[in-house]
Design a protein around this motif. Sequence first.
Motif, PDB file in Angstrom:
ATOM      1  N   ALA A 177      -2.305   9.442  94.815  1.00  6.87           N
ATOM      2  CA  ALA A 177      -3.905   9.968  94.703  1.00  6.87           C
ATOM      3  C   ALA A 177      -4.571   9.527  93.623  1.00  6.87           C
ATOM      4  O   ALA A 177      -5.636   9.279  93.428  1.00  6.87           O
ATOM      5  CB  ALA A 177      -3.796  11.707  94.831  1.00  6.87           C
ATOM      6  N   GLU A 178      -3.964   9.658  92.546  1.00 11.70           N
ATOM      7  CA  GLU A 178      -4.350   9.361  91.066  1.00 11.70           C
ATOM      8  C   GLU A 178      -3.883   8.159  90.614  1.00 11.70           C
ATOM      9  O   GLU A 178      -2.713   8.295  89.741  1.00 11.70           O
ATOM     10  CB  GLU A 178      -4.523  10.638  90.069  1.00 11.70           C
ATOM     11  N   ILE A 179      -4.165   6.845  91.162  1.00  6.67           N
ATOM     12  CA  ILE A 179      -3.485   5.884  90.749  1.00  6.67           C
ATOM     13  C   ILE A 179      -3.621   5.552  89.305  1.00  6.67           C
ATOM     14  O   ILE A 179      -2.756   4.807  88.573  1.00  6.67           O
ATOM     15  CB  ILE A 179      -3.850   4.519  91.601  1.00  6.67           C
ATOM     16  N   GLU A 180      -4.655   5.874  88.544  1.00  8.32           N
ATOM     17  CA  GLU A 180      -4.849   5.374  87.257  1.00  8.32           C
ATOM     18  C   GLU A 180      -3.879   6.122  86.371  1.00  8.32           C
ATOM     19  O   GLU A 180      -3.812   5.907  85.096  1.00  8.32           O
ATOM     20  CB  GLU A 180      -6.426   5.632  86.643  1.00  8.32           C
ATOM     21  N   LYS A 181      -3.229   7.328  86.832  1.00  7.09           N
ATOM     22  CA  LYS A 181      -2.400   8.144  85.796  1.00  7.09           C
ATOM     23  C   LYS A 181      -1.104   7.937  86.082  1.00  7.09           C
ATOM     24  O   LYS A 181      -0.482   8.784  85.607  1.00  7.09           O
ATOM     25  CB  LYS A 181      -2.895   9.466  86.233  1.00  7.09           C
ATOM     26  N   VAL A 182      -0.781   6.986  87.165  1.00  8.51           N
ATOM     27  CA  VAL A 182       0.704   6.952  87.694  1.00  8.51           C
ATOM     28  C   VAL A 182       1.666   6.615  86.491  1.00  8.51           C
ATOM     29  O   VAL A 182       2.934   6.900  86.642  1.00  8.51           O
ATOM     30  CB  VAL A 182       0.736   5.908  88.661  1.00  8.51           C
ATOM     31  N   PHE A 183       1.228   5.969  85.569  1.00  8.84           N
ATOM     32  CA  PHE A 183       2.294   5.513  84.388  1.00  8.84           C
ATOM     33  C   PHE A 183       2.074   6.272  83.191  1.00  8.84           C
ATOM     34  O   PHE A 183       2.824   6.268  82.104  1.00  8.84           O
ATOM     35  CB  PHE A 183       1.888   4.016  84.028  1.00  8.84           C
ATOM     36  N   GLU A 184       1.439   7.678  83.242  1.00  8.61           N
ATOM     37  CA  GLU A 184       1.283   8.335  82.074  1.00  8.61           C
ATOM     38  C   GLU A 184       2.466   9.233  82.002  1.00  8.61           C
ATOM     39  O   GLU A 184       3.035   9.897  83.238  1.00  8.61           O
ATOM     40  CB  GLU A 184      -0.022   9.135  82.113  1.00  8.61           C
ATOM     41  N   PRO A 185       3.015   9.485  80.717  1.00 11.74           N
ATOM     42  CA  PRO A 185       4.236  10.434  80.825  1.00 11.74           C
ATOM     43  C   PRO A 185       3.840  11.760  81.264  1.00 11.74           C
ATOM     44  O   PRO A 185       2.760  12.362  81.191  1.00 11.74           O
ATOM     45  CB  PRO A 185       4.502  10.488  79.195  1.00 11.74           C
ATOM     46  N   PHE A 186       4.860  12.387  82.061  1.00 16.38           N
ATOM     47  CA  PHE A 186       4.817  13.984  82.576  1.00 16.38           C
ATOM     48  C   PHE A 186       3.678  14.050  83.644  1.00 16.38           C
ATOM     49  O   PHE A 186       3.387  15.014  84.070  1.00 16.38           O
ATOM     50  CB  PHE A 186       4.628  15.041  81.468  1.00 16.38           C
ATOM     51  N   TYR A 187       3.299  12.839  84.329  1.00 20.14           N
ATOM     52  CA  TYR A 187       2.294  12.904  85.440  1.00 20.14           C
ATOM     53  C   TYR A 187       3.254  12.750  86.685  1.00 20.14           C
ATOM     54  O   TYR A 187       3.871  11.980  86.871  1.00 20.14           O
ATOM     55  CB  TYR A 187       1.119  11.918  85.364  1.00 20.14           C
ATOM     56  N   THR A 188       3.120  13.746  87.579  1.00 18.06           N
ATOM     57  CA  THR A 188       3.593  13.684  88.862  1.00 18.06           C
ATOM     58  C   THR A 188       3.116  14.321  89.821  1.00 18.06           C
ATOM     59  O   THR A 188       2.412  15.412  89.855  1.00 18.06           O
ATOM     60  CB  THR A 188       5.157  14.201  88.725  1.00 18.06           C
ATOM     61  N   SER A 189       3.363  13.742  91.151  1.00 18.96           N
ATOM     62  CA  SER A 189       2.498  14.392  92.395  1.00 18.96           C
ATOM     63  C   SER A 189       3.659  15.306  93.117  1.00 18.96           C
ATOM     64  O   SER A 189       3.328  15.638  94.296  1.00 18.96           O
ATOM     65  CB  SER A 189       2.084  13.271  93.432  1.00 18.96           C
ATOM     66  N   LYS A 190       4.867  15.486  92.474  1.00 13.31           N
ATOM     67  CA  LYS A 190       6.049  15.976  93.466  1.00 13.31           C
ATOM     68  C   LYS A 190       5.943  17.507  92.979  1.00 13.31           C
ATOM     69  O   LYS A 190       5.138  17.854  91.945  1.00 13.31           O
ATOM     70  CB  LYS A 190       7.390  15.377  92.926  1.00 13.31           C
ATOM     71  N   LYS A 191       6.486  18.377  93.860  1.00 10.36           N
ATOM     72  CA  LYS A 191       6.422  19.739  93.507  1.00 10.36           C
ATOM     73  C   LYS A 191       7.216  20.074  92.324  1.00 10.36           C
ATOM     74  O   LYS A 191       8.150  19.283  92.074  1.00 10.36           O
ATOM     75  CB  LYS A 191       7.343  20.470  94.839  1.00 10.36           C
ATOM     76  N   PRO A 192       7.129  21.245  91.735  1.00  7.35           N
ATOM     77  CA  PRO A 192       7.817  21.648  90.579  1.00  7.35           C
ATOM     78  C   PRO A 192       9.134  21.806  91.017  1.00  7.35           C
ATOM     79  O   PRO A 192       9.699  22.168  92.040  1.00  7.35           O
ATOM     80  CB  PRO A 192       7.411  23.051  90.154  1.00  7.35           C
ATOM     81  N   GLY A 193      10.117  20.914  89.994  1.00  5.89           N
ATOM     82  CA  GLY A 193      11.711  20.993  90.107  1.00  5.89           C
ATOM     83  C   GLY A 193      12.188  19.595  90.809  1.00  5.89           C
ATOM     84  O   GLY A 193      13.230  19.593  90.833  1.00  5.89           O
ATOM     85  N   GLU A 194      11.177  18.901  91.310  1.00  7.94           N
ATOM     86  CA  GLU A 194      11.626  17.662  91.933  1.00  7.94           C
ATOM     87  C   GLU A 194      11.217  16.437  91.385  1.00  7.94           C
ATOM     88  O   GLU A 194      11.778  15.317  91.482  1.00  7.94           O
ATOM     89  CB  GLU A 194      10.749  17.450  93.418  1.00  7.94           C
ATOM     90  N   GLY A 195      10.868  16.324  90.158  1.00  6.14           N
ATOM     91  CA  GLY A 195      10.465  15.470  89.323  1.00  6.14           C
ATOM     92  C   GLY A 195       9.920  15.823  87.946  1.00  6.14           C
ATOM     93  O   GLY A 195       9.164  16.769  87.743  1.00  6.14           O
ATOM     94  N   THR A 196      10.165  14.979  86.947  1.00  7.62           N
ATOM     95  CA  THR A 196       9.916  15.189  85.629  1.00  7.62           C
ATOM     96  C   THR A 196       8.571  14.475  85.040  1.00  7.62           C
ATOM     97  O   THR A 196       7.984  14.894  84.049  1.00  7.62           O
ATOM     98  CB  THR A 196      10.889  14.794  84.478  1.00  7.62           C
TER      99      THR A 196
END
Length: 571
Positions: A507-526
């Motif tokens: 969805a937000e391709i420009e933020k994909v490499f920023e630390p702590f950015y994730t499109s997963k649900k809480p608990g599925e990714g850091t």
Amino acid sequence: MPAWGKAIVGLMMAIAVVVVWVMDDWLSESFTVDTRTRAELRLVLYAGNIEAELQRTQVVPILLARDPVLRESLQISNYASVSQILIGLQSEVGAASIELLDTAGRVVAATDRNRLGVMRVNEPLFVEARRANDTIFNVQQRDSGGYGFAYARAIRSGSQVLGVVMVEVDLAKFERSWAGFSDAVALLDSEGRIILATEPRWRGRTEAEALTMRDAPTAIERALRYTADLAGRGPDAFLSNEAVLRSESRVRHRGWRLISFTTYDGVREKVNGVLALVIMGFALLLAMVFYLFSRRAYSQSARFEQESVELRQLNLRLQREVAAREKAQKELTFAEQTLAQSSKLAVLGEMSAAVSHELNQPLAAMKTYLAGARLLMNRRRAEEALVSFQRIDDLIDRMGAITRQLKSFARKGGDAFEPLDLRDCVTEALTMMEPRLRERRVLVVRTLPKEAVMVMGDRLRLEQVIINLMRNAVDATRNANAPQIDILLTQGDTVTLTLKDNGTGIAEIEKVFEPFYTSKKPGEGTGLGLAISSGIIADHGGRLTAHNLPEGGAAFEIALPVLVRAGQSAA
């Protein structure tokens, strides 16, 4: 003096010469190693300070690019209060300067108001920042002879570029702090060009060119100096006709390196101080011998006694001087160790997050293999279950390798780079992901060349990047009817590894490499996986990019330099 007395005196003198010669050789070697070690510790501290400054300043353009005030000012072309905002921010972050440019490349707000209205549309930093989705770093030579270091990032509203924010990093302050030591220090970029140095004339030149600028002795003069200076162990280089040792440390930023040249003066002084004590000891012994054999000459004995008193006084002064030097050396060593430890503790949080993320993948695979082994044992298929246990054992070894790699951060040294075939990394990553791919019923189509695809890198870290990208692809195809992942490896001017999926895209391709950015649900990714992966590829001299596919899904592309072997030329 009788003949046997002369023999004793001659033997003592021979022993003294041998002892002094051996001790000089051993002490010179020991103090030289100590001097080199302290120089290397200083370089590690300098490198840590530079890395910390770059990392701290790198966050500023990211925050400014998200600032609604700057976006609104660019949209309505009202910059009345923007410069004052940037000036306040500059004092907080310690940046050299901050500038805001509109789409035409004109400086509309800046911490230096004299820069307002300046056109920078043709500067590479502005051009690259408009094209890229992430932060751009640039090193540019100034007219004054120095270098400027700046980050730049485009301010966007959706896909529209509103302007560019530029943040200049003040690395010249480190150059000024280096000048307080006797060492000659220089910072080199990945091309071997000196960009910071305690010697201003070195900037813009290579190390070899910089050394030739100083007067070097002739071959005969070098031979005479090497013979006269017993502390010499083959000098690394010559500066102003003085033999120096060379130390080098790696800066974890775009292949930068720090080098220093340290003189041998301190080594010679410490060796001479110890040798003086040894010589004094032998002199006292000889004085006693002469006293016993020269009672007939009372006046001569009195003179020897007076000399012995003077020598003892000199000995005490030398002992006090040596003790003072040793105390100062211990205090300096303790201070250097304290500063180095403080630099390491500064990134302890990042290491903890990295441990959690890197060990999560083998743990997930182990859980799948354990479930399969339990099912096989219930069905009395022990031999097949042993295969699962063997794979679990391999995963445990891999987890140990990951922890050893993370613990190596606290030690001095570079990465374990070696020539490797990237096809083997892809195969090993597929083996690690096999249980999860089978569980999700994901079709993997891989296209690998028949010839070896050689790169220079760390096998474990590259495998971790590929596994992380495949895990994200599997998660992205969770709701697809026929989930599929395509792996394509090609070799040209660079080695390119592409991973495509038919998932939902990003969805937000420009933020994909920023630390702590994730499109997963809480608990599925850091939110650290892609940020860490991008840093690993950057350490290998490559680049990790991502984009959405027109037909749906996303594609990640890894570009690495081709390994050119001896006798070959790059295409």
